[in-house]
Design a protein around this motif. Structure first.
Motif, mmCIF file in Angstrom:
data_model
loop_
_atom_site.group_PDB
_atom_site.id
_atom_site.type_symbol
_atom_site.label_atom_id
_atom_site.label_comp_id
_atom_site.label_asym_id
_atom_site.label_seq_id
_atom_site.Cartn_x
_atom_site.Cartn_y
_atom_site.Cartn_z
ATOM 1 N N PRO A 1 4.798 7.040 -4.206
ATOM 2 C CA PRO A 1 5.240 7.617 -5.489
ATOM 3 C C PRO A 1 4.200 8.534 -6.111
ATOM 4 C CG PRO A 1 5.723 5.260 -5.406
ATOM 5 C CD PRO A 1 4.841 5.562 -4.233
ATOM 6 N N MET A 2 2.907 8.272 -5.855
ATOM 7 C CA MET A 2 1.864 9.137 -6.402
ATOM 8 C C MET A 2 1.802 10.468 -5.649
ATOM 9 S SD MET A 2 0.434 7.826 -9.001
ATOM 10 C CE MET A 2 0.291 6.250 -9.851
ATOM 11 N N MET A 3 1.914 10.415 -4.327
ATOM 12 C CA MET A 3 1.819 11.646 -3.547
ATOM 13 C C MET A 3 3.050 12.526 -3.736
ATOM 14 S SD MET A 3 2.432 10.373 0.400
ATOM 15 C CE MET A 3 2.851 11.967 1.094
ATOM 16 N N THR A 4 4.163 11.954 -4.203
ATOM 17 C CA THR A 4 5.375 12.749 -4.435
ATOM 18 C C THR A 4 5.697 12.852 -5.919
ATOM 19 O OG1 THR A 4 6.722 10.745 -4.084
ATOM 20 C CG2 THR A 4 6.379 12.197 -2.189
ATOM 21 N N ASN A 5 4.688 12.650 -6.775
ATOM 22 C CA ASN A 5 4.907 12.770 -8.222
ATOM 23 C C ASN A 5 4.906 14.244 -8.604
ATOM 24 O OD1 ASN A 5 3.885 12.994 -11.162
ATOM 25 N ND2 ASN A 5 4.488 10.855 -10.983
ATOM 26 N N MET B 1 0.811 -1.228 0.000
ATOM 27 C CA MET B 1 0.000 0.000 0.000
ATOM 28 C C MET B 1 0.843 1.276 0.000
ATOM 29 S SD MET B 1 -3.231 -0.800 2.490
ATOM 30 C CE MET B 1 -3.954 0.804 2.144
ATOM 31 N N PRO B 2 1.671 1.502 1.017
ATOM 32 C CA PRO B 2 2.434 2.763 1.010
ATOM 33 C C PRO B 2 3.409 2.862 -0.149
ATOM 34 C CG PRO B 2 3.158 1.329 2.794
ATOM 35 C CD PRO B 2 1.916 0.727 2.247
ATOM 36 N N SER B 3 3.919 1.720 -0.613
ATOM 37 C CA SER B 3 4.853 1.762 -1.741
ATOM 38 C C SER B 3 4.149 2.113 -3.043
ATOM 39 C CB SER B 3 5.576 0.421 -1.885
ATOM 40 O OG SER B 3 4.671 -0.607 -2.203
ATOM 41 N N ARG B 4 2.811 1.947 -3.103
ATOM 42 C CA ARG B 4 2.033 2.387 -4.261
ATOM 43 C C ARG B 4 1.598 3.843 -4.107
ATOM 44 N NH1 ARG B 4 2.007 -0.056 -8.986
ATOM 45 N NH2 ARG B 4 -0.013 0.921 -9.376
ATOM 46 N N ILE C 1 -6.946 8.340 -7.015
ATOM 47 C CA ILE C 1 -5.683 7.827 -7.563
ATOM 48 C C ILE C 1 -5.025 6.872 -6.578
ATOM 49 C CG2 ILE C 1 -3.329 8.504 -8.216
ATOM 50 C CD1 ILE C 1 -4.482 11.022 -9.443
ATOM 51 N N PHE C 2 -5.011 7.215 -5.298
ATOM 52 C CA PHE C 2 -4.401 6.343 -4.293
ATOM 53 C C PHE C 2 -5.114 4.991 -4.244
ATOM 54 C CE2 PHE C 2 -3.262 10.382 -1.712
ATOM 55 C CZ PHE C 2 -2.192 10.622 -2.558
ATOM 56 N N GLY C 3 -6.446 5.031 -4.143
ATOM 57 C CA GLY C 3 -7.202 3.785 -4.047
ATOM 58 C C GLY C 3 -7.068 2.933 -5.289
ATOM 59 N N ALA C 4 -7.221 3.562 -6.464
ATOM 60 C CA ALA C 4 -7.166 2.800 -7.716
ATOM 61 C C ALA C 4 -5.773 2.257 -7.980
ATOM 62 C CB ALA C 4 -7.622 3.679 -8.880
ATOM 63 N N SER C 5 -4.734 2.972 -7.555
ATOM 64 C CA SER C 5 -3.374 2.482 -7.786
ATOM 65 C C SER C 5 -3.117 1.190 -7.020
ATOM 66 C CB SER C 5 -2.349 3.552 -7.381
ATOM 67 O OG SER C 5 -2.373 3.775 -5.981
ATOM 68 N N ILE C 6 -3.751 1.026 -5.866
ATOM 69 C CA ILE C 6 -3.618 -0.227 -5.110
ATOM 70 C C ILE C 6 -4.363 -1.349 -5.818
ATOM 71 C CG2 ILE C 6 -4.155 -1.362 -2.916
ATOM 72 C CD1 ILE C 6 -3.916 1.432 -1.611
ATOM 73 N N PHE C 7 -5.607 -1.086 -6.195
ATOM 74 C CA PHE C 7 -6.437 -2.101 -6.842
ATOM 75 C C PHE C 7 -5.833 -2.533 -8.173
ATOM 76 C CE2 PHE C 7 -9.977 -3.519 -9.467
ATOM 77 C CZ PHE C 7 -10.677 -4.357 -8.615
ATOM 78 N N VAL C 8 -5.563 -1.573 -9.059
ATOM 79 C CA VAL C 8 -5.051 -1.891 -10.387
ATOM 80 C C VAL C 8 -3.618 -2.397 -10.303
ATOM 81 C CG1 VAL C 8 -4.532 -0.952 -12.681
ATOM 82 C CG2 VAL C 8 -6.592 -0.229 -11.466
#
Length: 731
Positions: free
Chosen positions: A335-339, A329-332, A572-579
């Motif tokens: 990177p999005m929160m610091t993009n 989870m945090p590893s997904r 984006i956070f939720g979908a990045s985990i699922f996908v």
């Protein structure tokens, strides 16, 4: 003479500004309100306006009121951080070109600041109802059943937040020196640039943001229980379905607690009856049906999209893998929160809100209307032109629909426009923000598909203007064929050429701002993020010129930006985990092999994707579609050869990703107008007079949907509409 400036922001000053500036702004804003200050303008928020409201509002209690205050303070605190970014990015660009002194700290400091803001804003957005729901069945349910659905779906919310809370703490503790009792590493982790700022405060926000979200979820659960009790007492008719849902919620909650105990007490061996690793032997085909089937079921139940995808992602991480896979989870998310590129989203939304509060949008429409009003259907054409210019100013999807609905719709109805053409021109013009740079959707697509945002902006410009021209021509044609449908401006309302030229002076500043933002992007002078920062700085200047740069307006702009950005980023956070988990399990390869096995040609594959995107657009929001579909579709498209249809030129393999990106953006325009759940339909309903029905709104969308489908076909058949400008600019 060496004019270089070597200033590097000290770490202590960076953290001090983030900690202290919001408190100063709070004092100034509160003092302004106490002295009678008011917010001007309307609202450019991204979230759809609800078409109906539940009559009963749960009162809460002392616990919920306390939590609401905590979330409110935290949201307001980090919202004011947005005021820093325009000045920092403008400083960076000026220093780079005027003093040959580029910096790394400017970009990195703002990227990390926005990353922390995203995480801490989630609870405030939940309190304000800013997280998007897919209201397919939920809105149509009886109040008792709706309250019961809230109880069931809250389980997935708590699964997501609890998993993020625990894994976020572990992720944070690994970045802290073991001198601290919670540290798991041997040295403080810092960034990899020469600025070398500490990472652990940023990573701490994963834990702290989840904690705030969990508290706000508890407050919401208390209110949901109150609502359920109230509706059960006052419900007339059968309560069987609601009772079944509550029993289901109890079972799911009990099993969730059991699995939490399993994680807490075991490491490699599960407790009896635990579901950990229970789906490890399931094939990818069955897993695909299970994951996306469950996703659809929970979506229609009304849980916000971010927590549907995030919660289900956690569930399948645990069921297919084990408790240790939850650390994905945090590893997904990190990177999005610091993009860096995603930092443009809050900046463009902030720019939109500042301009709206400055009254620029109303003035823009007034100028265009007086220039174009003498034409047949001139007011509808003016609406589309104003929406095009507005899209070029702000890039915020939905802002134009709501704003033009408030400004242009009453004007058209007053002048006896047929409601269908009035509504259709507003909704179609509003969707141009998806295509016309600086589109926020293009930014997210560029990040997910690893495509240059500058190339996407150039590639989408001609299709966007083409569609705007098609919309305007259709309105003119309808007004010409039947003047009663869209009559021109009355003679007494028309103005002289001299007056028209005088009116243009009011638009010099905002038009210059548009040219500045797009010019520095297209010429490569600055990145889209820097352009957004400079544009926001310019918007503040324009607001000051219009004497609208007040503390209440800045407060309103910051809060609007916070809710809209949190909605987008948490999806984006939720979908990045699922996908991300689905792709990790081989889902992308499975879809590729499935399509290859069907024996379809490249254009048939593309057509299938377009149909799927249109179908998804009828039910899901644009961010959800992007996060679910693009990571799977883009690799497939890149492997296909598009040699042209009907003897027309094809697409160079190097341009396929860019071409598909613009095709995707055009398709997403259709999603906003597609009944029954296209968001533009509900944006406009929220600002319509009561006598305008949803049936009229649906009918008004059909001609413009047909034009969008024609535009999509033209972009597919003539790829040069997309590739010519980027190739001309970038070779």
């Amino acid at each position: 003479m060496n004019l270089q400036i070597d200033f590097v922001l000290p770490h202590w000053l960076y953290w001090a500004v983030l900690a202290g500036l919001p408190l100063i702004v709070m004092l100034l804003v509160d003092r302004s309100f106490r002295r009678g200050g008011e917010v001007s303008g309307g609202d450019t928020a991204e979230t759809p306006v609800a078409t109906s409201e539940q009559a009963y509002a749960a009162p809460g209690n002392v616990v919920t009121r306390g939590i609401d205050r905590i979330s409110g303070f935290a949201g307001r605190y980090v919202a004011y951080w947005s005021l820093i970014a325009p000045f920092v990015f403008t400083y960076e660009v000026v220093l780079r070109y005027a003093f040959n002194s580029p910096t790394n700290w400017a970009h990195e400091s703002m990227t990390l600041m926005f990353g922390m803001q995203y995480l801490l804003a989630g609870a405030f957005a939940l309190r304000e109802g800013g997280h998007v729901r897919v209201d397919i069945l939920y809105q149509r349910a009886a109040p008792l059943n709706k309250a019961a659905l809230d109880l069931v779906t809250s389980i997935f919310f708590f699964i997501f937040t609890l998993a993020l809370l625990t894994t976020g703490w572990r992720f944070f503790s690994q970045s802290v020196s073991d001198v601290w009792w919670f540290g798991d590493s041997y040295a403080n982790e810092v960034s990899f640039t020469e600025w070398a700022v500490q990472y652990f405060p940023v990573k701490f926000m994963l834990f702290f943001g989840a904690l705030l979200l969990l508290l706000q979820g508890i407050a919401q659960l208390i209110k949901d229980l109150q609502a359920y009790r109230h509706h059960r007492e006052h419900h007339e008719g059968s309560t069987v379905f609601a009772s079944i849902l509550v029993v289901l919620a109890v079972i799911l909650g009990a099993y969730t607690i059991h699995e939490i105990v399993n994680i807490a007490l075991t490491d490699y061996e599960s407790l009896a009856l635990s579901l950990e690793n229970s789906l490890s032997t399931v094939g990818i085909g069955a897993l695909t049906l299970l994951m996306f089937g469950t996703l659809m079921v929970v979506l229609v139940a009304g849980l916000p999209l971010a927590f549907v995808t995030g919660g289900l992602g956690v569930v399948f991480l645990y069921l297919v893998g084990d408790q240790h896979m939850l650390n994905l989870m945090p590893s997904r998310i990190f990177p999005m929160m610091t993009n860096y590129q995603l930092s443009a989203i809050p900046l463009f939304i902030f720019m939109a809100s500042v301009l709206e509060k400055a009254g620029i949008i109303e003035e823009l429409f007034d100028v265009v209307y007086k220039w174009m009003g003498g034409l047949k259907a001139g007011l509808a054409i003016a609406t589309i032109i104003a929406s095009t210019l507005l899209a070029a100013m702000v890039g915020v999807i939905g802002a134009a629909v709501v704003t033009m609905g408030l400004i242009a719709l009453p004007a058209m109805l007053k002048r006896n426009y047929q409601p269908e053409i009035a509504l259709g021109s507003i909704m179609a013009g509003g969707t141009l923000g998806i295509l016309i740079p600086p589109s926020i959707l293009a930014i997210i697509y560029g990040v997910i598909a690893q495509q240059s945002v500058g190339e996407l902006y150039l590639g989408s410009l001609i299709p966007g203007l083409l569609l705007a021209g098609m919309y305007a021509f259709y309105c003119w044609l309808r007004g010409t064929l039947n003047v009663k449908v869209a009559p021109p401006m009355p003679e007494e309302d028309r103005v002289s050429t001299a007056e028209k030229l005088r009116l243009l002076r009011n638009m010099l500043a905002p038009i210059a701002l548009v040219l500045l933002v797009l010019g520095i992007i297209f010429t490569g002078v600055a990145t889209p993020v820097e352009a957004a920062g400079i544009g926001t700085f310019g918007a503040l200047v324009v607001a000051a010129m219009h004497k609208r740069l007040t503390w209440p307006n800045l407060h309103a702009a910051c809060m609007t930006t916070l809710v809209a950005t949190a909605m987008v980023m948490w999806i984006i956070f939720g979908a990045s985990i699922f996908v991300g988990f689905y792709i990790l399990q081989g889902g992308q390869t499975f879809v590729q092999e499935l399509i290859a096995g069907a024996g379809l040609g490249p254009y048939a594959v593309l057509a299938l994707m377009m149909v799927l995107l249109v179908a998804l657009g009828m039910f899901l929001d644009w961010v959800g579609i992007l996060l679910l579909a693009v990571p799977i579709f883009v690799p497939l498209i890149k492997g296909l050869d598009f040699t042209g249809v009907f003897g027309l030129p094809g697409v160079d393999p190097a341009d396929v990703s860019l071409w598909f990106g613009v095709i995707y953006l055009v398709n997403m325009q259709m999603s906003f107008l597609s009944p029954p759940f296209g968001y533009a339909l509900f944006y406009i309903k929220g600002v319509c007079p009561p006598h305008i029905t949803m049936g009229q709104i649906f009918r008004s969308s059909f001609p413009f949907l047909a034009l969008q489908a024609l535009g999509l076909l033209l972009v597919i058949m003539f790829p040069a509409l997309v590739t010519w400008l980027p190739n001309l600019a970038y070779g």
